[in-house]
Design a protein around this motif. Structure first.
Motif, PDB file in Angstrom:
ATOM      1  N   ALA A 184      77.140 -25.674 -23.804  1.00 14.94           N
ATOM      2  CA  ALA A 184      77.806 -24.492 -24.340  1.00 14.94           C
ATOM      3  C   ALA A 184      78.847 -24.026 -23.328  1.00 14.94           C
ATOM      4  CB  ALA A 184      76.793 -23.378 -24.599  1.00 14.94           C
ATOM      5  N   PRO A 185      79.917 -23.383 -23.782  1.00 13.22           N
ATOM      6  CA  PRO A 185      80.934 -22.904 -22.834  1.00 13.22           C
ATOM      7  C   PRO A 185      80.311 -22.046 -21.731  1.00 13.22           C
ATOM      8  CG  PRO A 185      81.727 -22.684 -25.077  1.00 13.22           C
ATOM      9  CD  PRO A 185      80.290 -23.082 -25.180  1.00 13.22           C
ATOM     10  N   GLY A 186      80.654 -22.380 -20.488  1.00 11.74           N
ATOM     11  CA  GLY A 186      80.144 -21.622 -19.348  1.00 11.74           C
ATOM     12  C   GLY A 186      78.876 -22.168 -18.743  1.00 11.74           C
ATOM     13  N   ASP A 187      78.234 -23.140 -19.392  1.00 16.79           N
ATOM     14  CA  ASP A 187      77.047 -23.759 -18.803  1.00 16.79           C
ATOM     15  C   ASP A 187      77.398 -24.381 -17.449  1.00 16.79           C
ATOM     16  OD1 ASP A 187      75.244 -23.090 -20.745  1.00 16.79           O
ATOM     17  OD2 ASP A 187      75.317 -25.014 -21.783  1.00 16.79           O
ATOM     18  N   VAL A 188      76.424 -24.393 -16.558  1.00 16.98           N
ATOM     19  CA  VAL A 188      76.620 -24.965 -15.234  1.00 16.98           C
ATOM     20  C   VAL A 188      75.943 -26.337 -15.161  1.00 16.98           C
ATOM     21  CG1 VAL A 188      76.169 -24.695 -12.757  1.00 16.98           C
ATOM     22  CG2 VAL A 188      76.788 -22.705 -14.149  1.00 16.98           C
ATOM     23  N   ILE A 189      76.699 -27.325 -14.698  1.00 15.89           N
ATOM     24  CA  ILE A 189      76.205 -28.683 -14.516  1.00 15.89           C
ATOM     25  C   ILE A 189      76.297 -29.038 -13.037  1.00 15.89           C
ATOM     26  CG2 ILE A 189      76.514 -31.120 -15.119  1.00 15.89           C
ATOM     27  CD1 ILE A 189      75.678 -29.447 -17.497  1.00 15.89           C
ATOM     28  N   LEU A 190      75.244 -29.640 -12.495  1.00 14.72           N
ATOM     29  CA  LEU A 190      75.231 -30.076 -11.105  1.00 14.72           C
ATOM     30  C   LEU A 190      75.606 -31.557 -11.064  1.00 14.72           C
ATOM     31  CD1 LEU A 190      71.892 -28.353  -9.995  1.00 14.72           C
ATOM     32  CD2 LEU A 190      74.220 -27.427 -10.026  1.00 14.72           C
ATOM     33  N   ILE A 202      81.340 -26.885 -13.235  1.00 16.43           N
ATOM     34  CA  ILE A 202      80.717 -27.913 -12.396  1.00 16.43           C
ATOM     35  C   ILE A 202      80.422 -27.340 -11.011  1.00 16.43           C
ATOM     36  CG2 ILE A 202      80.971 -30.201 -11.374  1.00 16.43           C
ATOM     37  CD1 ILE A 202      80.778 -30.210 -14.421  1.00 16.43           C
ATOM     38  N   ARG A 203      79.210 -27.565 -10.544  1.00 18.55           N
ATOM     39  CA  ARG A 203      78.846 -27.246  -9.165  1.00 18.55           C
ATOM     40  C   ARG A 203      78.528 -28.558  -8.473  1.00 18.55           C
ATOM     41  NH1 ARG A 203      76.251 -22.161  -6.716  1.00 18.55           N
ATOM     42  NH2 ARG A 203      75.684 -22.870  -4.617  1.00 18.55           N
ATOM     43  N   HIS A 212      68.635 -29.412  -0.705  1.00 17.67           N
ATOM     44  CA  HIS A 212      69.065 -28.077  -0.286  1.00 17.67           C
ATOM     45  C   HIS A 212      70.121 -27.535  -1.261  1.00 17.67           C
ATOM     46  CE1 HIS A 212      66.697 -28.586   3.187  1.00 17.67           C
ATOM     47  NE2 HIS A 212      67.578 -29.168   3.978  1.00 17.67           N
ATOM     48  N   ALA A 213      71.046 -28.412  -1.673  1.00 16.94           N
ATOM     49  CA  ALA A 213      72.093 -28.002  -2.611  1.00 16.94           C
ATOM     50  C   ALA A 213      71.504 -27.636  -3.968  1.00 16.94           C
ATOM     51  CB  ALA A 213      73.127 -29.114  -2.762  1.00 16.94           C
ATOM     52  N   LEU A 214      70.502 -28.389  -4.417  1.00 15.10           N
ATOM     53  CA  LEU A 214      69.851 -28.063  -5.687  1.00 15.10           C
ATOM     54  C   LEU A 214      69.189 -26.693  -5.625  1.00 15.10           C
ATOM     55  CD1 LEU A 214      68.148 -31.464  -6.667  1.00 15.10           C
ATOM     56  CD2 LEU A 214      70.286 -30.511  -7.542  1.00 15.10           C
ATOM     57  N   GLU A 215      68.492 -26.417  -4.547  1.00 14.16           N
ATOM     58  CA  GLU A 215      67.815 -25.121  -4.410  1.00 14.16           C
ATOM     59  C   GLU A 215      68.831 -23.980  -4.376  1.00 14.16           C
ATOM     60  OE1 GLU A 215      64.737 -24.545  -4.670  1.00 14.16           O
ATOM     61  OE2 GLU A 215      63.754 -26.480  -4.349  1.00 14.16           O
ATOM     62  N   ARG A 216      69.926 -24.173  -3.629  1.00 15.40           N
ATOM     63  CA  ARG A 216      70.947 -23.132  -3.572  1.00 15.40           C
ATOM     64  C   ARG A 216      71.568 -22.901  -4.947  1.00 15.40           C
ATOM     65  NH1 ARG A 216      72.382 -25.891   1.230  1.00 15.40           N
ATOM     66  NH2 ARG A 216      74.139 -26.887   0.157  1.00 15.40           N
ATOM     67  N   HIS A 267      71.898 -19.328  -6.783  1.00 11.25           N
ATOM     68  CA  HIS A 267      73.205 -18.673  -6.770  1.00 11.25           C
ATOM     69  C   HIS A 267      74.064 -18.934  -8.000  1.00 11.25           C
ATOM     70  CE1 HIS A 267      72.552 -17.294  -2.710  1.00 11.25           C
ATOM     71  NE2 HIS A 267      72.275 -18.525  -2.306  1.00 11.25           N
ATOM     72  N   SER A 268      73.681 -19.829  -8.884  1.00  6.42           N
ATOM     73  CA  SER A 268      74.505 -20.108 -10.067  1.00  6.42           C
ATOM     74  C   SER A 268      74.171 -19.140 -11.192  1.00  6.42           C
ATOM     75  CB  SER A 268      74.277 -21.547 -10.554  1.00  6.42           C
ATOM     76  OG  SER A 268      74.662 -22.484  -9.585  1.00  6.42           O
ATOM     77  N   VAL A 269      75.211 -18.615 -11.832  1.00  4.00           N
ATOM     78  CA  VAL A 269      75.049 -17.745 -12.987  1.00  4.00           C
ATOM     79  C   VAL A 269      75.956 -18.264 -14.094  1.00  4.00           C
ATOM     80  CG1 VAL A 269      75.246 -15.403 -13.909  1.00  4.00           C
ATOM     81  CG2 VAL A 269      74.552 -15.753 -11.534  1.00  4.00           C
TER      82      VAL A 269
END
Length: 405
Positions: free
Chosen positions: A114-120, A140-141, A153-157, A161-163
């Protein structure tokens, strides 16, 4: 004219700049040794081609096919996972045939985002891992490409912190372009993380059969509970030297696979039926051709590492994939990967893929494809040696001139 919304989200295609220079040089008569594109040069095994030519004679095979893949093909992929990974899949609900893994990723992005979803997504990584989701409206993060503590560590952060909270993490091992490999313990930790935080895993396993050690790369689906959160993508392009045939698969979680199948049902009728039948013959056939292909890539890898090393360019030996991830020689690193790739094309007549095309963190590297025979690879190394020696001589003259003045 103003660009459309989705195309505005795409940066300029880095590889196109090198491709234009390559075409111009060839038009002028230059003998370019092209190690830039991951385009397998080996012929498709004869028994697969024979099956295609047999089936294509039947006019009934010329009609529309099945979007999710013919049943025999899906059964063959499920049987492959059983043999190779000891993973049980339901071919009706947990397997979809795709037009290569690239199309599978792109349409999975359309299906679940969906628009605005965050993908790692790893950085550097294969472009579709990022841009398929960007085109679908995601943010994208970046996470590290190397499977290690920094990635976790990046996954936990990212979760903290991702919204909004990330919906999926993309993995690719053996990795394109870096050739990093992951073991089953790594996958266990990722699955535990994904299940804890209700995040999907999208795994690209396109290079599962191109490995050079004694231990075959595992599938994340081998981990208990992974099927609850994972879709995995594979391809016949490298395994059976079938890149132009465009045949791949998505397998795993029924919800993810069902969403992909539904989207595909609106977009395509699947691959040409004779191709699907030939792909079935590939999966059900002998694996001697896979072993031969693997041995060829291993010899090519060894030639690149040895001959480029003697030429003055030390390149780490990859454990898997059909690529070497080569650090740019120190004296050229300030140029960045794009300008260095252009220079290499101009001065050594060798084309490589600039690491910048796989993400900003790839800019100190170039990707070298093992897509020429051993003789051509040695020729490329000789060209590189002359280029490096000429550059050293030029640098020496400049230093002397500055010292004398």
């Amino acid at each position: 004219m103003e660009e459309f919304h989705k195309t505005k989200r795409l940066p300029p295609y880095v590889f196109e700049q090198v491709n234009r220079l390559k075409a111009k040089a060839r038009a002028a008569g230059a003998d370019i040794i092209d190690l830039g594109m991951g385009n397998p040069d080996l012929p498709t095994p004869k028994h697969i081609v024979d099956k295609l030519t047999e089936v294509v004679q039947d006019p009934r095979s010329h009609r529309y096919s099945a979007s999710k893949g013919i049943q025999g093909l899906r059964k063959a992929q499920a049987a492959y996972y059983q043999r190779r990974f000891d993973v049980n899949l339901n071919p009706d609900t947990q397997v979809v045939a795709t037009l290569g893994s690239k199309e599978g990723f792109a349409n999975m992005a359309q299906a679940i985002t969906a628009p605005g979803d965050v993908i790692l997504s790893p950085n550097p990584s294969y472009p579709i891992h990022t841009f398929g989701f960007l085109m679908a409206g995601a943010s994208i993060r970046a996470i590290p490409a190397e499977p290690g503590p920094e990635l976790f560590h990046a996954l936990e952060r990212a979760v903290v912190h991702s919204v909004p909270k990330p919906i999926a993490v993309i993995l690719c091992y053996p990795a394109n372009p870096t050739a990093y490999c992951a073991d089953i313990e790594f996958y266990r930790d990722v699955v535990a993380f994904a299940r804890k935080h209700d995040i999907f895993i999208l795994s690209d396993l396109a290079y599962s059969e191109i490995y050079f050690g004694d231990t075959p790369p595992p599938s994340v689906l081998q981990v208990t509970g992974a099927i609850d959160v994972t879709a995995e993508f594979t391809s016949l392009s490298k395994t059976f030297s079938m890149p132009g045939w465009r045949m791949g698969f998505a397998v795993g979680n029924e919800r993810l696979i069902g969403a992909l199948a539904r989207v595909k049902s609106y977009l395509d009728y699947g691959a040409f039926t004779p191709i699907q039948v030939a792909a079935t013959a590939a999966l059900n056939g002998p694996d001697t051709c896979i072993q031969e292909t693997r041995a060829i890539y291993k010899r090519r890898r060894d030639v690149v590492v040895e001959s480029f090393g003697r030429a003055g360019w030390d390149i780490p030996a990859p454990e898997a994939s059909m690529f070497c991830w080569a650090p740019i020689p120190e004296k050229f690193r300030h140029l960045g990967s794009l300008e260095f790739s252009k220079l290499l094309l101009e001065k050594a007549e060798v084309a490589v893929a600039p690491g910048l095309g796989f993400g900003e963190y790839g800019d100190d590297y170039v990707r070298i494809g093992l897509v020429e025979n051993e003789q051509r690879l040695r020729q490329a190394a000789r060209n590189v040696r002359r280029f490096l020696e000429s550059a050293d001589k030029t640098l020496h003259n400049v230093v002397q001139l500055e010292a004398s003045s």
